[in-house]
Design an enzyme around this catalytic site. Sequence first.
Site, mmCIF file in Angstrom:
data_model
loop_
_atom_site.group_PDB
_atom_site.id
_atom_site.type_symbol
_atom_site.label_atom_id
_atom_site.label_comp_id
_atom_site.label_asym_id
_atom_site.label_seq_id
_atom_site.Cartn_x
_atom_site.Cartn_y
_atom_site.Cartn_z
ATOM 1 N N ASP A 189 44.766 63.155 40.011
ATOM 2 C CA ASP A 189 45.010 62.143 41.032
ATOM 3 C C ASP A 189 44.177 62.535 42.242
ATOM 4 O O ASP A 189 43.374 63.462 42.159
ATOM 5 C CB ASP A 189 46.500 62.069 41.409
ATOM 6 C CG ASP A 189 46.874 60.706 41.981
ATOM 7 O OD1 ASP A 189 46.296 60.342 43.020
ATOM 8 O OD2 ASP A 189 47.710 59.993 41.373
ATOM 9 N N SER A 239 43.293 55.228 59.391
ATOM 10 C CA SER A 239 43.319 55.018 57.949
ATOM 11 C C SER A 239 42.037 55.528 57.300
ATOM 12 O O SER A 239 42.073 56.228 56.282
ATOM 13 C CB SER A 239 43.519 53.528 57.670
ATOM 14 O OG SER A 239 43.020 53.186 56.419
ATOM 15 N N SER A 240 40.901 55.221 57.904
ATOM 16 C CA SER A 240 39.634 55.665 57.324
ATOM 17 C C SER A 240 39.519 57.176 57.329
ATOM 18 O O SER A 240 39.023 57.771 56.376
ATOM 19 C CB SER A 240 38.456 55.114 58.123
ATOM 20 O OG SER A 240 38.357 53.754 57.964
ATOM 21 N N HIS A 297 25.708 52.897 63.781
ATOM 22 C CA HIS A 297 24.651 53.021 62.807
ATOM 23 C C HIS A 297 25.097 53.769 61.555
ATOM 24 O O HIS A 297 24.940 53.251 60.451
ATOM 25 C CB HIS A 297 23.341 53.557 63.364
ATOM 26 C CG HIS A 297 22.343 53.500 62.274
ATOM 27 N ND1 HIS A 297 21.690 52.340 61.939
ATOM 28 C CD2 HIS A 297 22.032 54.390 61.320
ATOM 29 C CE1 HIS A 297 20.986 52.553 60.858
ATOM 30 N NE2 HIS A 297 21.174 53.794 60.450
ATOM 31 N N GLU A 331 27.851 53.802 60.461
ATOM 32 C CA GLU A 331 28.731 52.842 59.814
ATOM 33 C C GLU A 331 27.976 51.985 58.793
ATOM 34 O O GLU A 331 28.482 51.726 57.700
ATOM 35 C CB GLU A 331 29.390 51.946 60.878
ATOM 36 C CG GLU A 331 30.097 50.718 60.346
ATOM 37 C CD GLU A 331 31.354 51.043 59.561
ATOM 38 O OE1 GLU A 331 31.888 52.156 59.733
ATOM 39 O OE2 GLU A 331 31.787 50.184 58.775
ATOM 40 N N HIS A 346 18.005 52.269 67.904
ATOM 41 C CA HIS A 346 17.230 51.111 67.448
ATOM 42 C C HIS A 346 17.998 49.804 67.598
ATOM 43 O O HIS A 346 17.422 48.736 67.465
ATOM 44 C CB HIS A 346 16.696 51.293 66.022
ATOM 45 C CG HIS A 346 17.723 51.338 64.948
ATOM 46 N ND1 HIS A 346 17.654 52.190 63.892
ATOM 47 C CD2 HIS A 346 18.856 50.638 64.744
ATOM 48 C CE1 HIS A 346 18.679 52.007 63.084
ATOM 49 N NE2 HIS A 346 19.423 51.064 63.586
ATOM 50 N N THR A 381 15.243 56.200 51.336
ATOM 51 C CA THR A 381 15.727 54.979 50.691
ATOM 52 C C THR A 381 14.737 54.518 49.637
ATOM 53 O O THR A 381 15.118 54.045 48.560
ATOM 54 C CB THR A 381 15.958 53.861 51.720
ATOM 55 O OG1 THR A 381 16.581 54.434 52.867
ATOM 56 C CG2 THR A 381 16.852 52.790 51.163
ATOM 57 N N LYS A 397 15.172 56.255 46.458
ATOM 58 C CA LYS A 397 16.248 55.693 45.640
ATOM 59 C C LYS A 397 15.769 54.483 44.864
ATOM 60 O O LYS A 397 15.975 54.375 43.651
ATOM 61 C CB LYS A 397 17.426 55.292 46.524
ATOM 62 C CG LYS A 397 18.094 56.492 47.119
ATOM 63 C CD LYS A 397 19.417 56.128 47.734
ATOM 64 C CE LYS A 397 20.337 57.319 47.728
ATOM 65 N NZ LYS A 397 21.125 57.464 46.531
HETATM 66 C C1 HEA Z 1 24.388 47.958 54.861
HETATM 67 C C2 HEA Z 1 23.990 47.933 56.035
HETATM 68 C C3 HEA Z 1 22.611 48.204 56.559
HETATM 69 C C4 HEA Z 1 21.552 48.909 56.017
HETATM 70 C C5 HEA Z 1 21.493 49.667 54.738
HETATM 71 C C6 HEA Z 1 20.492 48.805 56.982
HETATM 72 C C7 HEA Z 1 19.246 49.414 56.799
HETATM 73 C C8 HEA Z 1 18.281 49.477 57.784
HETATM 74 N N1 HEA Z 1 18.312 48.841 59.000
HETATM 75 FE FE1 HEA Z 1 19.759 47.614 59.663
HETATM 76 N N2 HEA Z 1 21.334 46.625 60.455
HETATM 77 C C9 HEA Z 1 22.550 46.436 59.876
HETATM 78 C C10 HEA Z 1 22.952 46.883 58.629
HETATM 79 C C11 HEA Z 1 22.163 47.675 57.819
HETATM 80 N N3 HEA Z 1 20.879 48.049 58.048
HETATM 81 C C12 HEA Z 1 23.399 45.651 60.723
HETATM 82 C C13 HEA Z 1 24.828 45.227 60.426
HETATM 83 C C14 HEA Z 1 22.661 45.360 61.849
HETATM 84 C C15 HEA Z 1 23.028 44.493 63.044
HETATM 85 C C16 HEA Z 1 24.155 44.955 63.844
HETATM 86 C C17 HEA Z 1 24.461 43.983 64.933
HETATM 87 O O1 HEA Z 1 23.707 43.976 65.924
HETATM 88 O O2 HEA Z 1 25.424 43.212 64.801
HETATM 89 C C18 HEA Z 1 21.369 46.011 61.663
HETATM 90 C C19 HEA Z 1 20.362 45.977 62.613
HETATM 91 C C20 HEA Z 1 19.223 46.751 62.526
HETATM 92 C C21 HEA Z 1 18.338 46.962 63.615
HETATM 93 C C22 HEA Z 1 18.510 46.428 65.038
HETATM 94 C C23 HEA Z 1 17.920 45.104 65.174
HETATM 95 C C24 HEA Z 1 18.206 44.489 66.484
HETATM 96 O O3 HEA Z 1 19.367 44.244 66.803
HETATM 97 O O4 HEA Z 1 17.251 44.264 67.210
HETATM 98 C C25 HEA Z 1 17.323 47.759 63.150
HETATM 99 C C26 HEA Z 1 16.195 48.234 63.970
HETATM 100 O O5 HEA Z 1 15.582 49.163 63.711
HETATM 101 C C27 HEA Z 1 17.617 48.049 61.765
HETATM 102 C C28 HEA Z 1 16.824 48.840 60.949
HETATM 103 C C29 HEA Z 1 17.185 49.213 59.657
HETATM 104 C C30 HEA Z 1 16.373 50.090 58.822
HETATM 105 C C31 HEA Z 1 15.045 50.693 59.176
HETATM 106 C C32 HEA Z 1 17.069 50.256 57.655
HETATM 107 C C33 HEA Z 1 16.646 51.121 56.492
HETATM 108 O O6 HEA Z 1 17.710 51.914 56.053
HETATM 109 C C34 HEA Z 1 16.093 50.324 55.348
HETATM 110 C C35 HEA Z 1 15.419 51.205 54.349
HETATM 111 C C36 HEA Z 1 15.024 50.499 53.086
HETATM 112 C C37 HEA Z 1 13.772 50.114 52.740
HETATM 113 C C38 HEA Z 1 12.609 50.285 53.666
HETATM 114 C C39 HEA Z 1 13.487 49.431 51.441
HETATM 115 C C40 HEA Z 1 13.162 50.328 50.277
HETATM 116 C C41 HEA Z 1 12.054 51.262 50.512
HETATM 117 C C42 HEA Z 1 10.881 51.277 49.833
HETATM 118 C C43 HEA Z 1 10.595 50.341 48.729
HETATM 119 C C44 HEA Z 1 9.904 52.335 50.222
HETATM 120 C C45 HEA Z 1 8.637 51.925 50.853
HETATM 121 C C46 HEA Z 1 8.817 51.152 52.088
HETATM 122 C C47 HEA Z 1 8.091 51.316 53.213
HETATM 123 C C48 HEA Z 1 7.138 52.414 53.452
HETATM 124 C C49 HEA Z 1 8.236 50.298 54.311
HETATM 125 N N4 HEA Z 1 18.769 47.421 61.414
HETATM 126 CU CU LIG Z 2 21.277 50.721 62.679
#
Ligand code: HEA
Ligand SMILES: [Cu+2]
Lengths: 316, 519, 385
Positions: free
Chosen positions: B98, B162-163, B246, B248, B295, B321, B324
């Site tokens: 468990d 809870s978390s 973030h 999160e 960011h 990423t 992966k």
């Molecule tokens: C599951 C949730 C999740 C995930 C995984 C990500 C992943 C990423 N996020 Fe995102 N993001 C959010 C959820 C998420 N984000 C949310 C909720 C917001 C808004 C919040 C709000 O304001 O309400 C947000 C907003 C947000 C912003 C702010 C935008 C703004 O308000 O102006 C930025 C800026 O940098 C950003 C960047 C990124 C980057 C770089 C990744 C990286 O992790 C992505 C990496 C993945 C890849 C790049 C693809 C696969 C890679 C390859 C195939 C390799 C080769 C690629 C290259 C060399 C380019 N995200």
């Molecule tokens: Cu972020």
Amino acid sequence: MAGQSNNGHETYYVPESSPLAFLASISLFLTLFGAASMINDMSWGDPDVATNSKIYFTVGLFSFSAVLFWWFRTTIVENLAGKNSAQLKRSYVIGMQWFIFSEVMFFFALFGTLWYVRNLVGPWLAGEGEGGRMNGLLWPGFEYNWPMNTTPQDAVGIANQTIANNGTFKGADGTVDWTHIPLINTILLLSSSVTLHFAHHALKEEQRSKFNMWLGVTLILGFVFVGFQVVEYQEAMHELGLTLGAGIYGTTFFFLTGFHGFHVCMGAIMLTIQWLRSMKASHFTKDDHFGFEASAWYWHFVDVVWIFLMLFVYIL
Amino acid sequence: MSAHHGPAKGFTRWLTTTNHKDIGTMYLWFSFAMFILGGAFAMVIRAELFQPGIQIVDPEFFNQMTTMHGLVMVFGAIMPAFVGLANWLIPMMIGAPDMALPRMNNWSFWILPPTFLMLASTLFMDGGAPNYGWTFYAPLSTTYAPPSVTYFIFAIHLMGLSSIMGSINIIATVVNMRAPGMTYMKMPLFVWTWLITAFLLVAVMPVLAACVTMMLMDIHFGTSFFSAAGGGDPVLFQHIFWFFGHPEVYIIILPAFGVVSQIIPTFARKPLFGYDSMVYATASIAFLSFIVWVHHMYTVGIPVAGELFFMYATMLIAVPTGVKVFNWITTMWQGAMTFETPMLFCLGFVFLFTIGGFTGVMLSLAPVDFQYHDSYFVVAHFHYVMVAGAVFSMSAAVYYWLPKWTGKMYDEGMGKAHFWISFIGFNLTFFPQHFLGLAGMPRRIPDYALQFSDFNMMSSIGAFIYGASQLLFLFNVLRTILAGKPAPAEKAWEGAEGLEWTLPSPAPYHTFTTPPNVK
Amino acid sequence: MHLQAKRLSKLALSPVLMLLSMLGTAAWAEEAQRWQTNLTPGVTELGAKIYDLHMTVFWICVWIGVVVFGLMFYSILTHRKSLGAKPADFHESTSVEIAWTVVPFIILIVIAFPATKTLLEVYDTDDADLDVMITGYQWKWKYEYIDPNGDNVSFFSNLRTGKTEIYNEDAKGQHYLLEVDEPMVLPVNKKVRFLVTANDVIHAWWVPALAVKRDAIPGFINETWTKATQTGIYRGQCAELCGKDHGYMPIVVNVVEEAEYKNWLNEKKSQAAEIKALMSKNFSLDEQMAAGKEVYDKSCAACHGANGEGGVGKAIAKSPIATGALATHLDVGVNGVPGTAMQAFGGQINDVEMAAVITYQRNAFGNNMGDVVQPIDVYNFKQGK
Ligand code: HEA
Ligand SMILES: [Cu+2]
Ligand code: HEA
Ligand code: CUA
């Protein structure tokens, strides 16, 4: 003596279903719901409208304490009944360690806040630095000092501030002198950690009365600490005009020391219970005393936090 | 006193249970209910945005919908869903009887329903529900907030508690309860991703708690954390929030990565490529997630050196990423693939999540983010990673493990229909939002200029389609439980590997009371 | 068509009717750039650089996508069991792992260079020809042109679109929601530095064509800048959730030739001077009543009724406030009633107008208080005297 399965492997004790968790949730919920309602009544309530918020809160708090008491009692009884395998005990240890880690992160946020307002916001508001070089336009005459006894609002006058007034932040008249109560408190708390260590040692050597004694001393030191803290707050508020509303200095001062004080109280309650357990029921053996150990870790943690407080809130 | 009991009878079984499967089930149903609730809020948003002009709700209520949608989806739907999966699967995957702390486990769950009830009830309070966005920036959420904010704050405290307890439980389980021979580097990836997620949660939820506590103090007790007049700073709020926020978003996606890493090998009939590097990549993502939060705040006026640091760190996240994504694709490479519903959702995940990742990298470039920020481009980005990421992987997980959970097989045709309708609906909803954002439509607005009309209308239609497809999902799951055909005895899938598949289906109430020996 | 759209949208809940009204929407948007799918390069050099950077990264992502998804779909199409594929069983290769760690890393470095360069430019606010202070209010903008001699010009810029358009009672105009009563005017080819701040909550000043977006933080000033190279009207919106009317605080910037700008500024200055002159004048009751009626009809009547009978707002006739202490009345006029539709007009109409309209309210509609409010009274009230 934990249960053995048929192939001789020690089994992990999975408790039968139990209402504890559900009751804990409900009572905790009631407590916080009541607290929120009370606070709202205070800020926005109509004094002519009677509400039940205090009742929710009180009932919630009492039942929550009762559930916790029952819960800990259950775990202790289980342990005494030999149900807990070494593995289960390890789970408790891991659980407590990560709980303390979460507390570390909580205080990390508080200290981070203090660092940020002291080293960045203050100078910016006074017109320093790249990000803030124009702020002088908004807060003419504001000079940054820490402790901040003249808030930006004080410097320009409430009527002349360029943001909609959302409160009065009048700086304090003075600052808490760390060489008085805080120094005494440091000594108290540090020695309480030492006495607690002695107690632990005594327990490991099975010297029950010595254990009780040292733990008792620790408790006294802890409570005196809290007492002094109360005195310090009184003086700060009444003699120095240092309140939560005294701008960011008062804000961080009370927020950080307040949360620390709250944790000291929690730790003291935990230790008191361990003390009672030892005094009244002769709980704990030389190598099975997790309740005590967990409380002791907590106490040491609180102690370490105090050292940082002393440094960053009082001295520097 | 033996642990080989069946469940207690009647309703109290659910209130009092200490069984990880029961608790997992409750988490899953709870999160689905929240998904419907959050989805209903989204439908209000999309209906209002169907056309320019104010149509069905006024702006004040619209803001409440946006806020509640974000909060309920993130904290009520996605997070509990993955905790539910963790509960069901981690003990079975590592051969434990468990979770490590079963009663606390039940507590972690039962905190949630009253908490979200309280959060939802703010809709009926004076002044309305939270209307300051799920990011609740001060001072809109402090000085200018409706009175319900106090309840909101305590709701965040409770769900944080809870978390934290849930995560501590997961850590203790993984660290302490692995069956003999189940070394760390033999653990299924889902367990690994959850271990790291749990670490993230324990690290950042207390920071969120501190953050809302400061709000509480500013609102009711005269402090000035977020007010310049007293020497505080509204931006301080954002730093604290995003220090939590973030990580999160990776808390949301890492378990999804875990799920996909379990499912793709099964249907490719080939072991996961690069297991070790997957583990290291997950850890790197977690580490990096602590140093990129700014960011989200490129436009608040951070000194340029800070801006550059956070920009570089954010860009870096693409590397692990990417590892992966490449590993998943290489796992498929030269496999013998079949395309049952779980696999379809995983393929959809890889495709769409990567697109979302690309837009993430675009957003990470500070100078360009000055144009993207707070526009619908951001909305498109995060729905690609969260809906096509987290929600798709959850759907995949449910289809994949449903035979194990219930002993019944879902209807494949309906599952496939669910996938294709979702896939089309999803893209119709969120792809045009990229265009809207680039063309200059700000987010969180109830009404918009006329040039945005066409894409908004498409988006709304897509949203209704996507929403409706979730009804199909619900129906399929219910039908499986009530009238599904029996699933194969142990392995529901030809290529499935792992301890959970050595158990009978449905999994007995207590499993692995004697730890298996893992070779 | 418009009429129909209007009526139909009243019944917006019915999806069929919603679809029909789609046609209406299409017709309204004639002149705005419908179907715009990409960022605008705008009218500044910096904006063009940002646009180029955006396109560069976009294409890099597309190509990575083509490769990655290409491999994936190839695999999906050929390595499938139904085609008799037999699974291989390789599961690691250090060299490819290193390759796909290093290659993306290099790509990112390549992107980082132009990004860094552009960012440094965004931050370079030095040597501006002109400073404009921008203050966000719930829910309007205030622009203040900083004059080296202290002769500042300032005014508010409010949404101009009427409620009837928003609530679908009238046809929506071409610049629906993107029009203001008084735009910001800027000279072309000049480096303008913006000092962005806010009065209440956080707002963000965003004009895509000028490539400017900066948060307006109460109590802090953020600097940013632009240099438009073409005259024209550029529109934008508040980009940070700031409460109820966040969607209704547009920005309009009118970029004009330098000479035209100078004229405009001088006119603004003389207007300000006129008002200043009026400030010290003593008006008679009749004068104030006449002027006050004008202001009342323009600014207040919509809510309080042409005859003070009330409506959205409370009745002014026999109102306890309009017939009570002057200070309270001024307070309501200047600061509004928080939490109600009664806004703070103190920042929207000038002191001369305020004095007139308060006088009018106190004496019209049978209130007959007999007192005359002078501009200086309003001024003193605002100064807290
Ligand atoms: C599951 C949730 C999740 C995930 C995984 C990500 C992943 C990423 N996020 Fe995102 N993001 C959010 C959820 C998420 N984000 C949310 C909720 C917001 C808004 C919040 C709000 O304001 O309400 C947000 C907003 C947000 C912003 C702010 C935008 C703004 O308000 O102006 C930025 C800026 O940098 C950003 C960047 C990124 C980057 C770089 C990744 C990286 O992790 C992505 C990496 C993945 C890849 C790049 C693809 C696969 C890679 C390859 C195939 C390799 C080769 C690629 C290259 C060399 C380019 N995200
Ligand atoms: Cu972020
Ligand atoms: C993981 C989290 C998550 C998920 C799953 C979703 C799912 C969806 N979201 Fe999102 N969203 C957020 C997280 C999420 N969202 C966040 C964090 C924000 C930012 C909030 C903020 O700005 O503060 C946001 C904001 C946001 C906006 C921008 C609002 C604004 O800026 O004003 C929009 C607009 O289109 C939107 C739409 C949708 C839609 C259509 C779905 C759909 O996928 C939902 C589909 C689900 C259902 C519809 C429910 C199930 C089905 C039924 C109930 C059946 C009945 C329905 C029909 C018959 C149609 N969301
Ligand atoms: Cu001002 Cu949004």
